[in-house]
Design a protein around this motif. Structure first.
Motif, PDB file in Angstrom:
ATOM      1  N   HIS A  23      -3.510  84.616  82.520  1.00  0.00           N
ATOM      2  CA  HIS A  23      -4.436  84.390  83.634  1.00  0.00           C
ATOM      3  C   HIS A  23      -3.998  83.221  84.507  1.00  0.00           C
ATOM      4  CE1 HIS A  23      -6.879  87.372  81.685  1.00  0.00           C
ATOM      5  NE2 HIS A  23      -7.112  86.604  80.643  1.00  0.00           N
ATOM      6  N   ASN A  24      -2.655  83.049  84.601  1.00  0.00           N
ATOM      7  CA  ASN A  24      -2.060  81.997  85.431  1.00  0.00           C
ATOM      8  C   ASN A  24      -2.556  80.598  85.057  1.00  0.00           C
ATOM      9  OD1 ASN A  24      -0.542  83.893  86.965  1.00  0.00           O
ATOM     10  ND2 ASN A  24      -2.373  84.384  88.134  1.00  0.00           N
ATOM     11  N   ALA A  25      -2.775  80.400  83.767  1.00  0.00           N
ATOM     12  CA  ALA A  25      -3.252  79.096  83.288  1.00  0.00           C
ATOM     13  C   ALA A  25      -2.224  78.011  83.564  1.00  0.00           C
ATOM     14  CB  ALA A  25      -3.546  79.166  81.789  1.00  0.00           C
ATOM     15  N   LEU A  26      -2.736  76.801  83.769  1.00  0.00           N
ATOM     16  CA  LEU A  26      -1.881  75.648  84.042  1.00  0.00           C
ATOM     17  C   LEU A  26      -1.313  75.095  82.740  1.00  0.00           C
ATOM     18  CD1 LEU A  26      -4.085  73.647  86.572  1.00  0.00           C
ATOM     19  CD2 LEU A  26      -2.066  75.004  87.123  1.00  0.00           C
ATOM     20  N   ASN A  27      -0.003  75.017  82.668  1.00  0.00           N
ATOM     21  CA  ASN A  27       0.645  74.244  81.614  1.00  0.00           C
ATOM     22  C   ASN A  27       1.544  73.218  82.285  1.00  0.00           C
ATOM     23  OD1 ASN A  27       2.877  75.684  82.480  1.00  0.00           O
ATOM     24  ND2 ASN A  27       2.987  76.996  80.676  1.00  0.00           N
ATOM     25  N   ALA A  28       2.278  72.456  81.500  1.00  0.00           N
ATOM     26  CA  ALA A  28       3.111  71.391  82.065  1.00  0.00           C
ATOM     27  C   ALA A  28       4.143  71.955  83.029  1.00  0.00           C
ATOM     28  CB  ALA A  28       3.785  70.611  80.943  1.00  0.00           C
ATOM     29  N   SER A  29       4.701  73.122  82.690  1.00  0.00           N
ATOM     30  CA  SER A  29       5.731  73.729  83.533  1.00  0.00           C
ATOM     31  C   SER A  29       5.164  74.157  84.882  1.00  0.00           C
ATOM     32  CB  SER A  29       6.333  74.935  82.806  1.00  0.00           C
ATOM     33  OG  SER A  29       7.213  75.647  83.634  1.00  0.00           O
ATOM     34  N   ALA A  62      -6.868  80.358  85.781  1.00  0.00           N
ATOM     35  CA  ALA A  62      -8.053  80.270  84.929  1.00  0.00           C
ATOM     36  C   ALA A  62      -8.215  78.916  84.263  1.00  0.00           C
ATOM     37  CB  ALA A  62      -8.010  81.367  83.873  1.00  0.00           C
ATOM     38  N   GLY A  63      -7.453  77.925  84.713  1.00  0.00           N
ATOM     39  CA  GLY A  63      -7.624  76.572  84.196  1.00  0.00           C
ATOM     40  C   GLY A  63      -6.470  76.126  83.332  1.00  0.00           C
ATOM     41  N   ALA A  64      -6.692  75.020  82.625  1.00  0.00           N
ATOM     42  CA  ALA A  64      -5.656  74.472  81.756  1.00  0.00           C
ATOM     43  C   ALA A  64      -5.363  75.423  80.605  1.00  0.00           C
ATOM     44  CB  ALA A  64      -6.092  73.113  81.218  1.00  0.00           C
ATOM     45  N   ASP A  65      -4.121  75.419  80.160  1.00  0.00           N
ATOM     46  CA  ASP A  65      -3.728  76.223  79.000  1.00  0.00           C
ATOM     47  C   ASP A  65      -4.304  75.562  77.751  1.00  0.00           C
ATOM     48  OD1 ASP A  65      -2.443  77.581  76.934  1.00  0.00           O
ATOM     49  OD2 ASP A  65      -0.631  77.891  78.123  1.00  0.00           O
ATOM     50  N   LEU A  66      -5.301  76.201  77.144  1.00  0.00           N
ATOM     51  CA  LEU A  66      -6.010  75.586  76.012  1.00  0.00           C
ATOM     52  C   LEU A  66      -5.106  75.392  74.800  1.00  0.00           C
ATOM     53  CD1 LEU A  66      -9.489  77.356  76.195  1.00  0.00           C
ATOM     54  CD2 LEU A  66      -8.825  75.105  77.052  1.00  0.00           C
ATOM     55  N   LEU A 105     -10.259  84.595  89.575  1.00  0.00           N
ATOM     56  CA  LEU A 105     -10.848  83.434  88.909  1.00  0.00           C
ATOM     57  C   LEU A 105     -10.106  82.147  89.281  1.00  0.00           C
ATOM     58  CD1 LEU A 105     -11.276  84.902  85.304  1.00  0.00           C
ATOM     59  CD2 LEU A 105     -13.076  84.588  87.033  1.00  0.00           C
ATOM     60  N   ALA A 106     -10.872  81.126  89.602  1.00  0.00           N
ATOM     61  CA  ALA A 106     -10.338  79.773  89.789  1.00  0.00           C
ATOM     62  C   ALA A 106     -11.249  78.857  88.994  1.00  0.00           C
ATOM     63  CB  ALA A 106     -10.310  79.382  91.264  1.00  0.00           C
ATOM     64  N   LEU A 107     -10.887  78.641  87.751  1.00  0.00           N
ATOM     65  CA  LEU A 107     -11.746  77.905  86.831  1.00  0.00           C
ATOM     66  C   LEU A 107     -11.049  76.632  86.370  1.00  0.00           C
ATOM     67  CD1 LEU A 107     -12.978  80.893  84.632  1.00  0.00           C
ATOM     68  CD2 LEU A 107     -14.068  79.916  86.669  1.00  0.00           C
ATOM     69  N   GLY A 108     -11.854  75.619  86.041  1.00  0.00           N
ATOM     70  CA  GLY A 108     -11.294  74.383  85.510  1.00  0.00           C
ATOM     71  C   GLY A 108     -10.198  73.836  86.418  1.00  0.00           C
ATOM     72  N   GLY A 109      -9.005  73.635  85.831  1.00  0.00           N
ATOM     73  CA  GLY A 109      -7.892  73.107  86.608  1.00  0.00           C
ATOM     74  C   GLY A 109      -7.512  73.971  87.789  1.00  0.00           C
ATOM     75  N   GLY A 110      -7.784  75.282  87.708  1.00  0.00           N
ATOM     76  CA  GLY A 110      -7.523  76.143  88.849  1.00  0.00           C
ATOM     77  C   GLY A 110      -8.430  75.814  90.025  1.00  0.00           C
TER      78      GLY A 110
END
Length: 268
Positions: A23-29, A62-66, A105-110
């Motif tokens: 879901h295109n979650a944000l990670n460090a990369s 969808a936000g940060a990679d949990l 979806l644009a959630l959390g960090g998104g």
């Protein structure tokens, strides 16, 4: 597989978060890739605007990679959050317009990435929220500061404390986006058209307007007005305005590339 794709379309750089299965979650990369892309665009005189979107139709981000947050220590979390804060602040102060094309979806960090952008263009399928409290977390990439400035303290508090989401239409009603939500199939076309229209303006003028807008959030009115006066005078005395005014009287489109002046480094 590259997690952030770069495509140049004339004067516009398109950045695409390429983690559809996550879901295109944000990670460090991803954060690094977005930051590097915006910095590169800001330093390139041939690029005048950036559009950021996500692969697929379900999620912009969808936000940060949990997986990166599971069982993390406070010290490690602090280091990671600082990296994200710096990257999003760099987007905000890069001196180049950054438009987010929100396809789902644009959630959390998104959502926080959307808030750090110059403005978003929303698909009618877009859904925005900061649900961190439901996980025992709080927004950490600027959401607690940028959201109240964008839509008011009470509405921001309600969203963060309840985890409620904003529909695209409600976000438009609140002024979070200046563009009426568009059909999903038209989203990228609309966002690119906005970016191309900005790219046709005087590049130095666009940069100065962004600098004044940033100052309006962070400084007293008097300080902001002094900055505006200085930058307006610099623009009036520059070759870019000479070309723009001559083109107006000659009833032609201005050639701002011919009159190009060097970009000024953004805020560090």
């Amino acid at each position: 597989m590259r997690e952030v794709l770069y495509e140049q379309h004339g004067p516009v750089l398109l950045l695409t978060i390429n983690r559809e299965q996550a879901h295109n979650a944000l990670n460090a990369s991803v954060i690094q890739g977005i930051g590097d892309g915006v910095k590169s665009a800001a330093a390139d005189p041939g690029i005048q605007a950036v559009v950021i979107t996500g692969t697929g139709h379900k999620a912009f981000c969808a936000g940060a990679d949990l997986k990166e947050l599971d069982d993390i220590s406070a010290d490690d979390a602090h280091r990671n959050l600082n990296v994200g804060q710096e990257a999003f602040r760099a987007i905000e102060t890069s001196g180049i317009p950054v438009i987010t094309a929100v396809n789902g979806l644009a959630l959390g960090g998104g959502f926080e990435l959307v808030l750090a952008s110059t403005f978003p263009v929303l698909s009618t399928r877009a859904s925005l929220g900061l649900p961190e409290a439901s996980l025992g977390l709080i927004p950490g990439y600027g959401g607690t500061q940028r959201l109240p400035r964008a839509i008011g303290a009470a509405t921001a508090a309600h969203l963060m404390l309840t985890g409620a989401r904003l529909s695209a239409n409600r976000a438009y009603e609140l002024g979070l986006t200046p563009v009426e939500p568009v059909d999903p199939e038209s989203l990228l076309t609309e966002a690119m058209a906005c970016a191309e229209r900005i790219a046709a303006q005087g590049p130095r003028a666009v940069q100065f307007i962004l600098e004044c807008l940033n100052a309006s959030r962070d400084t007293p009115l008097g300080t902001g007005l002094r900055l505006e006066t200085r930058l307006a005078a610099t623009a009036a005395g520059g070759s870019e305005s000479t070309e723009g005014i001559r083109a107006f009287f000659e009833k032609r489109s201005p050639d701002f590339l011919q009159a190009a002046e060097p970009k000024i480094d953004g805020e560090k």
